[in-house]
Design an enzyme around this catalytic site. Structure first.
Site, PDB file in Angstrom:
ATOM      1  N   SER A 650      -0.008  -8.995  -7.378  1.00 59.26           N
ATOM      2  CA  SER A 650      -1.376  -8.822  -6.897  1.00 59.26           C
ATOM      3  C   SER A 650      -1.742  -7.362  -6.682  1.00 59.26           C
ATOM      4  CB  SER A 650      -1.582  -9.600  -5.586  1.00 59.26           C
ATOM      5  OG  SER A 650      -0.760  -9.074  -4.569  1.00 59.26           O
ATOM      6  N   LYS A 693      -6.190 -11.184   3.155  1.00 59.14           N
ATOM      7  CA  LYS A 693      -6.155  -9.773   2.773  1.00 59.14           C
ATOM      8  C   LYS A 693      -7.416  -9.031   3.231  1.00 59.14           C
ATOM      9  CE  LYS A 693      -3.130 -10.414  -1.226  1.00 59.14           C
ATOM     10  NZ  LYS A 693      -2.997 -10.399  -2.693  1.00 59.14           N
TER      11      LYS A 693
END
Length: 794
Positions: A650, A693
Site C-alpha cells: 500500500s 489510515k
C-alpha cells in the site's frame, strides 16, 4: 482522474426519515438470518432433506451470528416435526453386562419407571400376604405332615427290627445310631468292653448289618424329602405365579403396542420366580444391616430413563457447548463401594446425541476437534446410524477391564457444525468421509447489501434486540447511526456488516449510557458515545505513537515542502483495534546501475509483498523512462525510524512519488499523506484500511494543528470504502483538511508538487524533469565508462 472529494462522498449517511420504528410485536423475526440469502437457502435444503449424509456445515467468521441464526432457523421446522419417543435401559437378566434398550412412546419413560417401582412393591406385598395366608399354610402343612408321618412310620419299623436284633435305635440331630442290648438293656461302653471278644464281634456284625438296612431306608426317606421339597417349591411357585401374573398383566395392558416392554415384563416375572426367596428377603432387609446388598438386588428391576421427551413439543434442538466424548456419546458412571468401583445399568447416562435423537444437534467445530475421540465418535455414529456407549479407550483397545456394553440405540439426527471456513476446507481436503457426511455447506457472508430492505432489516434487528433484552427503545436517529456503524465495520458505503454480535454490543452499551443520562430512549449521542468509548478502551498505543510524533521523537513533517520525502500511511492491527499511522519515506538518488533499491529488503526487513511492490516500481520506471537507454541510477528508498518488518504494497505509490521527486528535484508538500499501491502501468490500486489510515493521519495533524493544507491522497477505487468519523467530516467541511482521490501516479504527483505531470518531451512537466535527470545520469555513466576504458588502455 483526480479530484478533491466532496463531503457527501466521505460517508454514506442514513436518513432518519427512512428509518421505521416498529410498533408491532417484535418478539419474532420473520427471517432469522438477516442478509444471508445463500446461507438461508442452504439451511432450508439441509433441513428439508432427511436422507443420509445431508448434514450441514455452517461456515462463517466468528461474530456473524451463525449460532443464534442457525438455532432460530431450525427451531421453527422442529416445532412441526414429530416428537421422538423416550429411551430407557433395563436389566438384561440373561447377561447383566449387556443392558437392554427400550423405546417407549413420548412421555411414557418416567411413567413406566414409576409403574415398575410400584409393581415390584405391589408384587412383594402380594406375595407376602399370599405366603402368610391360612390357605397357603394349610396346604404346606398338609404336604409336610404327610412326609413327617411317613418318616415316623419308617423310624418305627426300623426300631422294631433293631429290637429283634438286640439293638437299640437312637436318632441324633445328625445321624441314626445303634446300641447293643443284653436282656433288653442297652450296654454302656464299659459293659461292652467287659464282654468276651467273640460276643463283641457278634454284636458288631449285627450292628453293621443293620446299619446297611438303615442306609437303604434313609436313602428312600431322602428321596421322599426331595420330592416333598419339590412339591413345596411347586406349591410356592404356583402361588407366586398366580399372585405375580395378575400384577404383571395390569402393567402389560398399558403397553400392548410395545412388544419389547411385554417381553421385558415376562423376563421380570421369570426372574422373580427364579429368585423368589432372595426377592422376598431383599425387600424385608431394606434399611437393615443387609440393606446395601438388598438394594443392589432390587436395582435389577429399576428402569433407567435415558431420554425423557415428555416436556418436548416437536423435534429437539440441542446445542452442545462442550462436545467431549462422554458429553457427546454418553457414559457409564461408577461408584466406589468398599474400595471397589462398581456399576450397573442404572448408572448409564445420556449424551447430546441421545438428547438430539430425532431432531437437530448443533456443535461448534472448533470445540469438537479440540476434544480427543469426539470427531471419530461422531463420524462413526453418523455412518452406522446408532449410538454406542462405551469407554473412549475401548475403541482403541486401551482398556481390557470388564464393563457394561449397553445395547446400541438407533440414531436419526441432523447434525449442524458451525465453524470458520478454514476448518471446512481442512476437513474437506484431509478427512475422506467428511464430504459424504456433510453434504450441505451454508456459507455465512460477513457483509450484506445496504439497500432500503437491508437498512429496514437492520432497524428491525436493533429494535428486536432492545425488546428481547428489555433495553430502552431506540430512537430513529440512534438506529440510523447503527446502520452507518454497520457500513463502517465493513468499510463499504454500499454494504452492511453481518457481525450482529458487535452491533448488539454497541446497542447494549448505548442503553447503559442512556440509563446514566436518565433518558427514556436510546439516542444518537448514546450510540456515538458507545462507539467512542469502545475505541478509547483500546487505543492507548495509538495515543502513545501520536504523542511521540507531536513531541518530535518520531520525525513526521506536517507542513512545508521537501524533495524526496513523503508521508506514507500504514495500519497497525492489534486485534481489538486497528489504527493508521504516518511513516516518513525518503529516497536518495545517485549514479549507479542497481536501479531501485529498498533498504528494508537489503536489511531483510521486507516482506514478500512489499518486495514485489518495489520491483513493480522498477517496471513502471523502465516502461516510461528507460525505453531507449539503460538505467544509470540507484534509488534507495527507506521507511525512516522503522525497526520491524515492512509488509504490504500500500506504500508503493508513496515510494514512487519520492523517486520522482528526487529525480525531478521538485519538492513534495509534506502536509499531504499518501496511500495506495501501484502497478507497472502507473495506475493506483485500492488498498485496505482506508478509513483507519485517513483518521490516523487526521489525529496526528489535529494534535499538531490543522493548517488547511493537510490531507490524504487515496486511490479513486477506495472512495466507496469511506465511512469517516464526524470529526474528519467537520474538518473537511471547514476546509481545514482535504481528501483527494486519484486514478494514476500522474494525478497524484500533480497534487503533491503542484506541477503538471506531462510527458518526457513536454517541457516544464514532472516527466520532463525526470527524463532530463535520467539522461544526465546516463551521460555521466557513459563518461565514467569511457574514463575507465582509457585507464585500462594506458
Amino acid at each position: 482522474m483526480k479530484k478533491k472529494l466532496a463531503l457527501n462522498e466521505l460517508r454514506n449517511t442514513c436518513d432518519t426519515g427512512t428509518v421505521v420504528i416498529e410498533s408491532a410485536d417484535l418478539t419474532q423475526i420473520s427471517n432469522p438470518i438477516i442478509g444471508q440469502p445463500r446461507a438461508s437457502k442452504a439451511l432450508k435444503l439441509g433441513v428439508g432433506i432427511k436422507s443420509d449424509g445431508f448434514n450441514i456445515y455452517a461456515s462463517g467468521m466468528a461474530g456473524s451470528g451463525r449460532l443464534t441464526a442457525v438455532k432460530i432457523f431450525v427451531q421453527e421446522p422442529a416445532k412441526s416435526e414429530a416428537t421422538p419417543g423416550d429411551w430407557c435401559y433395563v436389566n438384561n437378566f440373561r447377561d447383566p453386562y449387556q443392558p437392554t434398550k427400550l423405546s417407549l412412546p413420548t412421555g411414557r419413560g418416567i411413567a413406566f419407571k414409576k409403574e415398575m417401582k410400584d409393581l415390584i412393591v405391589d408384587v412383594w406385598q402380594s406375595l407376602f400376604k399370599a405366603f402368610e395366608s391360612e390357605e397357603y399354610a394349610n396346604r404346606r402343612l398338609k404336604v409336610i405332615s404327610a412326609f413327617e408321618e411317613q418318616q415316623s412310620q419308617a423310624i418305627n419299623v426300623l426300631s422294631e427290627r433293631a429290637k429283634e436284633e438286640s439293638l437299640l435305635l437312637k436318632q441324633t440331630p445328625w445321624e441314626i445310631i445303634t446300641i447293643p442290648m443284653i436282656d433288653g438293656e442297652p450296654l454302656t461302653d464299659e459293659q461292652f468292653g467287659a464282654l468276651p471278644q467273640w460276643q463283641q464281634d457278634d454284636l458288631r456284625k449285627k450292628q453293621d448289618k443293620f446299619l446297611d438296612e438303615i442306609k437303604v431306608k434313609l436313602s428312600e426317606l431322602r428321596k421322599q424329602e426331595k420330592a416333598v421339597n419339590r412339591e413345596l417349591s411347586k406349591l410356592e411357585k404356583d402361588v407366586a405365579i398366580i399372585t405375580i401374573s395378575s400384577r404383571i398383566e395390569d402393567v402389560a395392558g398399558n403397553y400392548k403396542q410395545v412388544p419389547l416392554v411385554l417381553e421385558y415384563l415376562m423376563d421380570v416375572k421369570n426372574d422373580i420366580l427364579d429368585n423368589l426367596a432372595e426377592f422376598l428377603l431383599a425387600h424385608k432387609s431394606q434399611g437393615g444391616n443387609n440393606g446395601q446388598r438388598a438394594s443392589n438386588f432390587l436395582n435389577r428391576y429399576e428402569v433407567n430413563v435415558l431420554v425423557d421427551n415428555s416436556e418436548l413439543n416437536g423435534a429437539p434442538v440441542i446445542i452442545e457447548q462442550n462436545p467431549t466424548y462422554s458429553n457427546l456419546m454418553g457414559r457409564v458412571e461408577k461408584e466406589s463401594y468398599m474400595g471397589t468401583m462398581l456399576t450397573d445399568f442404572t448408572m448409564i447416562r445420556k449424551g447430546s446425541l441421545h438428547a438430539a435423537n430425532g431432531g437437530y444437534l448443533i456443535i461448534r467445530v472448533e470445540e469438537l476437534l479440540r476434544n480427543y475421540f469426539s470427531w471419530n465418535a461422531l463420524k462413526r455414529a453418523l455412518k452406522t446410524k446408532e449410538i454406542v456407549i462405551e469407554e473412549a479407550g475401548e475403541q482403541y483397545g486401551f482398556f481390557t477391564t470388564k464393563t457394561l456394553k449397553p445395547e446400541a440405540i438407533p440414531l436419526h439426527v441432523k447434525v449442524i457444525l458451525i465453524g470458520h471456513p478454514t476448518y471446512y476446507h481442512l476437513l474437506f481436503s484431509y478427512e475422506p468421509e467428511f464430504k459424504g457426511l456433510f453434504k450441505v455447506k451454508a456459507d455465512f457472508d460477513t457483509e450484506m447489501d445496504r439497500t432500503p430492505k437491508g437498512e429496514s432489516e437492520y432497524s428491525r434487528f436493533v429494535q428486536y434486540t432492545c425488546k428481547n433484552e428489555n433495553l430502552l427503545k431506540p430512537g430513529a436517529d440512534a438506529v440510523a447511526r447503527v446502520v452507518e456503524y454497520g457500513s463502517r465495520l465493513v468499510s463499504d458505503q454500499h454494504k452492511l456488516s453481518t457481525r450482529f454480535g458487535d452491533i448488539a454490543d454497541i446497542v447494549r452499551e448505548a442503553h447503559h449510557y442512556a440509563l446514566g443520562d436518565k433518558s427514556d430512549h436510546i439516542t444518537e449521542s448514546h450510540i456515538l458515545k458507545a462507539i467512542e468509548e469502545e475505541l478509547y478502551r483500546s487505543n492507548l498505543i495509538q495515543e502513545k505513537i501520536n504523542e511521540m510524533i507531536t513531541t518530535g521523537q518520531l520525525f513526521i513533517d506536517l507542513k512545508g515542502e521537501k524533495t524526496g520525502q513523503i508521508n506514507g500511511l500504514s495500519v497497525i492491527d492489534l486485534g481489538d483495534i486497528a489504527f493508521g499511522r504516518p511513516n516518513r519515506i525518503t529516497c536518495s538518488v545517485n549514479l549507479g546501475k542497481e536501479g531501485v533499491v529498498a533498504i528494508e529488503r537489503e536489511a531483510e526487513l521486507s516482506g514478500p509483498i512489499h518486495t514485489k511492490g518495489v520491483m513493480i516500481l522498477s517496471g513502471y520506471l523502465s516502461e516510461k523512462y528507460f525505453q531507449n537507454s539503460p538505467a544509470s541510477i540507484v534509488a534507495r528508498i527507506v521507511f525512516e525510524q522503522s525497526y520491524s518488518e515492512v509488509e504490504g504494497d500500500s506504500a508503493s505509490s508513496a515510494e514512487l512519488y519520492t523517486i520522482l521527486s528526487s529525480l525531478s528535484k521538485l519538492p513534495i508538500k509534506q502536509g499531504i499523506a499518501v496511500t495506495g499501491s501501484v502497478n507497472q502501468k502507473g495506475e493506483v490500486q485500492a488498498i485496505g484500511g482506508v478509513n483507519e489510515k485517513i483518521e490516523g493521519y487526521f489525529e496526528v495533524c489535529r494534535s499538531v494543528g490543522l493548517t488547511g493544507e493537510q490531507g490524504v491522497i487515496i486511490p479513486a477505487s477506495n472512495v466507496r470504502n469511506l465511512m469517516l468519523k464526524d470529526e474528519v467530516l467537520k474538518a473537511v467541511s471547514q476546509q481545514q483538511f482535504n481528501i483527494w482521490a486519484v486514478d494514476t501516479i500522474d494525478d497524484g504527483i500533480e497534487i503533491l508538487t503542484g506541477v503538471k505531470s506531462g510527458s518526457p518531451v513536454q517541457e516544464g512537466t514532472v516527466a520532463y524533469f525526470v527524463k532530463q535527470a535520467l539522461d544526465e545520469y546516463a551521460d555521466r555513466m557513459k563518461e565514467f565508462s569511457n574514463q575507465e576504458n582509457n585507464a585500462e588502455i594506458v
